[in-house]
Design a protein around this motif. Sequence first.
Motif, PDB file in Angstrom:
ATOM      1  N   VAL A  26       0.799  -1.183  -0.063  1.00  0.00           N
ATOM      2  CA  VAL A  26      -0.071  -0.278  -0.062  1.00  0.00           C
ATOM      3  C   VAL A  26       0.902   1.273   0.020  1.00  0.00           C
ATOM      4  O   VAL A  26       0.792   2.155  -0.687  1.00  0.00           O
ATOM      5  CB  VAL A  26      -1.084  -0.075   1.169  1.00  0.00           C
ATOM      6  N   LEU A  27       1.981   1.298   0.961  1.00  0.00           N
ATOM      7  CA  LEU A  27       2.602   2.361   0.964  1.00  0.00           C
ATOM      8  C   LEU A  27       3.547   2.622  -0.187  1.00  0.00           C
ATOM      9  O   LEU A  27       3.518   3.813  -0.835  1.00  0.00           O
ATOM     10  CB  LEU A  27       3.636   2.339   2.017  1.00  0.00           C
ATOM     11  N   GLN A  28       3.806   1.619  -1.041  1.00  0.00           N
ATOM     12  CA  GLN A  28       4.664   1.709  -2.264  1.00  0.00           C
ATOM     13  C   GLN A  28       3.794   2.257  -3.190  1.00  0.00           C
ATOM     14  O   GLN A  28       4.262   3.244  -4.202  1.00  0.00           O
ATOM     15  CB  GLN A  28       5.326   0.257  -2.593  1.00  0.00           C
ATOM     16  N   ASN A  29       2.804   1.759  -3.450  1.00  0.00           N
ATOM     17  CA  ASN A  29       1.876   2.335  -4.432  1.00  0.00           C
ATOM     18  C   ASN A  29       1.205   3.693  -4.098  1.00  0.00           C
ATOM     19  O   ASN A  29       1.123   4.564  -5.029  1.00  0.00           O
ATOM     20  CB  ASN A  29       0.471   1.409  -4.289  1.00  0.00           C
ATOM     21  N   VAL A  30       1.274   4.100  -2.798  1.00  0.00           N
ATOM     22  CA  VAL A  30       0.899   5.645  -2.885  1.00  0.00           C
ATOM     23  C   VAL A  30       1.722   6.432  -3.061  1.00  0.00           C
ATOM     24  O   VAL A  30       2.094   7.527  -3.728  1.00  0.00           O
ATOM     25  CB  VAL A  30       0.326   5.867  -1.387  1.00  0.00           C
ATOM     26  N   MET A  31       3.119   6.031  -2.803  1.00  0.00           N
ATOM     27  CA  MET A  31       4.552   6.723  -3.046  1.00  0.00           C
ATOM     28  C   MET A  31       4.529   6.918  -4.663  1.00  0.00           C
ATOM     29  O   MET A  31       5.355   7.784  -5.021  1.00  0.00           O
ATOM     30  CB  MET A  31       5.624   6.055  -2.423  1.00  0.00           C
ATOM     31  N   VAL A  32       3.955   6.163  -5.266  1.00  0.00           N
ATOM     32  CA  VAL A  32       4.145   6.235  -6.781  1.00  0.00           C
ATOM     33  C   VAL A  32       3.472   7.619  -7.136  1.00  0.00           C
ATOM     34  O   VAL A  32       4.031   8.269  -8.224  1.00  0.00           O
ATOM     35  CB  VAL A  32       3.543   5.229  -7.624  1.00  0.00           C
ATOM     36  N   GLY A  33       2.445   8.091  -6.512  1.00  0.00           N
ATOM     37  CA  GLY A  33       1.800   9.364  -6.603  1.00  0.00           C
ATOM     38  C   GLY A  33       3.004  10.480  -6.680  1.00  0.00           C
ATOM     39  O   GLY A  33       2.387  11.648  -7.045  1.00  0.00           O
ATOM     40  N   LEU A  34       3.905  10.276  -5.804  1.00  0.00           N
ATOM     41  CA  LEU A  34       4.967  11.346  -5.628  1.00  0.00           C
ATOM     42  C   LEU A  34       6.014  11.245  -6.590  1.00  0.00           C
ATOM     43  O   LEU A  34       6.999  12.059  -6.544  1.00  0.00           O
ATOM     44  CB  LEU A  34       5.396  11.206  -4.498  1.00  0.00           C
ATOM     45  N   HIS A  35       5.727  10.476  -7.836  1.00  0.00           N
ATOM     46  CA  HIS A  35       6.979  10.328  -8.828  1.00  0.00           C
ATOM     47  C   HIS A  35       7.368  11.486  -9.553  1.00  0.00           C
ATOM     48  O   HIS A  35       8.561  11.769  -9.801  1.00  0.00           O
ATOM     49  CB  HIS A  35       6.671   9.225  -9.705  1.00  0.00           C
ATOM     50  N   SER A  36       6.473  12.582  -9.675  1.00  0.00           N
ATOM     51  CA  SER A  36       6.757  13.809 -10.374  1.00  0.00           C
ATOM     52  C   SER A  36       7.671  14.635  -9.787  1.00  0.00           C
ATOM     53  O   SER A  36       8.035  15.557 -10.512  1.00  0.00           O
ATOM     54  CB  SER A  36       5.216  14.474 -10.715  1.00  0.00           C
ATOM     55  N   GLN A  37       7.625  14.444  -8.323  1.00  0.00           N
ATOM     56  CA  GLN A  37       8.733  15.304  -7.697  1.00  0.00           C
ATOM     57  C   GLN A  37       9.966  14.816  -7.628  1.00  0.00           C
ATOM     58  O   GLN A  37      10.836  15.495  -6.763  1.00  0.00           O
ATOM     59  CB  GLN A  37       8.026  15.400  -6.128  1.00  0.00           C
ATOM     60  N   HIS A  38      10.253  13.724  -8.198  1.00  0.00           N
ATOM     61  CA  HIS A  38      11.605  12.863  -7.914  1.00  0.00           C
ATOM     62  C   HIS A  38      11.968  12.623  -9.549  1.00  0.00           C
ATOM     63  O   HIS A  38      12.334  11.215  -9.794  1.00  0.00           O
ATOM     64  CB  HIS A  38      11.748  11.820  -7.146  1.00  0.00           C
ATOM     65  N   THR A  39      11.971  13.196 -10.435  1.00  0.00           N
ATOM     66  CA  THR A  39      12.187  12.840 -11.838  1.00  0.00           C
ATOM     67  C   THR A  39      13.317  13.274 -12.483  1.00  0.00           C
ATOM     68  O   THR A  39      13.675  13.097 -13.734  1.00  0.00           O
ATOM     69  CB  THR A  39      10.856  13.145 -12.833  1.00  0.00           C
ATOM     70  N   SER A  40      14.012  14.214 -11.858  1.00  0.00           N
ATOM     71  CA  SER A  40      15.334  14.608 -12.377  1.00  0.00           C
ATOM     72  C   SER A  40      16.595  13.815 -12.614  1.00  0.00           C
ATOM     73  O   SER A  40      16.562  12.879 -11.539  1.00  0.00           O
ATOM     74  CB  SER A  40      15.689  15.946 -11.876  1.00  0.00           C
ATOM     75  N   PRO A  41      17.323  13.750 -13.557  1.00  0.00           N
ATOM     76  CA  PRO A  41      18.260  12.841 -13.732  1.00  0.00           C
ATOM     77  C   PRO A  41      19.187  12.911 -12.530  1.00  0.00           C
ATOM     78  O   PRO A  41      19.795  12.073 -11.913  1.00  0.00           O
ATOM     79  CB  PRO A  41      19.228  13.240 -14.858  1.00  0.00           C
ATOM     80  N   LEU A  42      19.524  14.172 -11.704  1.00  0.00           N
ATOM     81  CA  LEU A  42      20.070  14.347 -10.785  1.00  0.00           C
ATOM     82  C   LEU A  42      19.510  13.617  -9.446  1.00  0.00           C
ATOM     83  O   LEU A  42      20.281  13.324  -8.686  1.00  0.00           O
ATOM     84  CB  LEU A  42      20.371  15.909 -10.426  1.00  0.00           C
ATOM     85  N   TYR A  43      18.382  13.490  -9.490  1.00  0.00           N
ATOM     86  CA  TYR A  43      17.717  12.695  -8.343  1.00  0.00           C
ATOM     87  C   TYR A  43      18.000  11.447  -8.210  1.00  0.00           C
ATOM     88  O   TYR A  43      18.594  10.968  -7.254  1.00  0.00           O
ATOM     89  CB  TYR A  43      16.368  13.106  -8.271  1.00  0.00           C
TER      90      TYR A  43
END
Length: 203
Positions: free
Chosen positions: A37-54
């Motif tokens: 459940v936690l991992q699925n919900v964290m997918v919703g935050l992917h747009s905040q962690h998409t830079s190559p530097l991240y």
Amino acid sequence: TIELGGQNLLRLAPHLVVRRGISRTFQNVELCPRMTVLQNVMVGLHSQHTSPLYFLGAGLGLPGIRRSERAARETAREAIRYVGLAGLEDRPVAGLSFGTLKAVELARALAPRPRLLLLDEPAGGLNHDEVDGLIDLIGGIHRDLGLSVLVVEHHMNLVMRVSDRVVCLDFGRKIADGTPRQVQDDPAVIEAYLGAQEQDGAA
């Protein structure tokens, strides 16, 4: 055109639309069954962690990235608690009830703290008690979080109880637009959804 804040969203890639503050749920639940459940919900935050530097920093284990991941995990946990699923964070979503899966998807949509939340048939497949709980939850989202919520739904009880404004479509054509009471009493809506014979009492 579809505009938000004066910007035409149709010209943007999906990930850029998300970054403008829009989240959504799906008519058919779209979750990763082997993830928790936690991992699925964290997918919703992917747009905040998409830079190559991240991703480079994550691979190197840099402290700033670890702090960012801890913050994302806590944000996801907050969303899970908000929809009433505290204690299920580490459960795989496979095997959970359909109503619970719907709640997981809603938590995922809330996790990035959007400006606009789109709900596609959120009551589909839910029983009476689950629909009542969903009605309370949608009302709380609007009231507590200050979100605008756009609901596409055929469940009239839910529509009438959560909406400030209702737009009614008949085969893609708008036939009414107003308060729930105005739309409910509109002759065109009555005819489209009940039929002219029923309206005249000659069922």
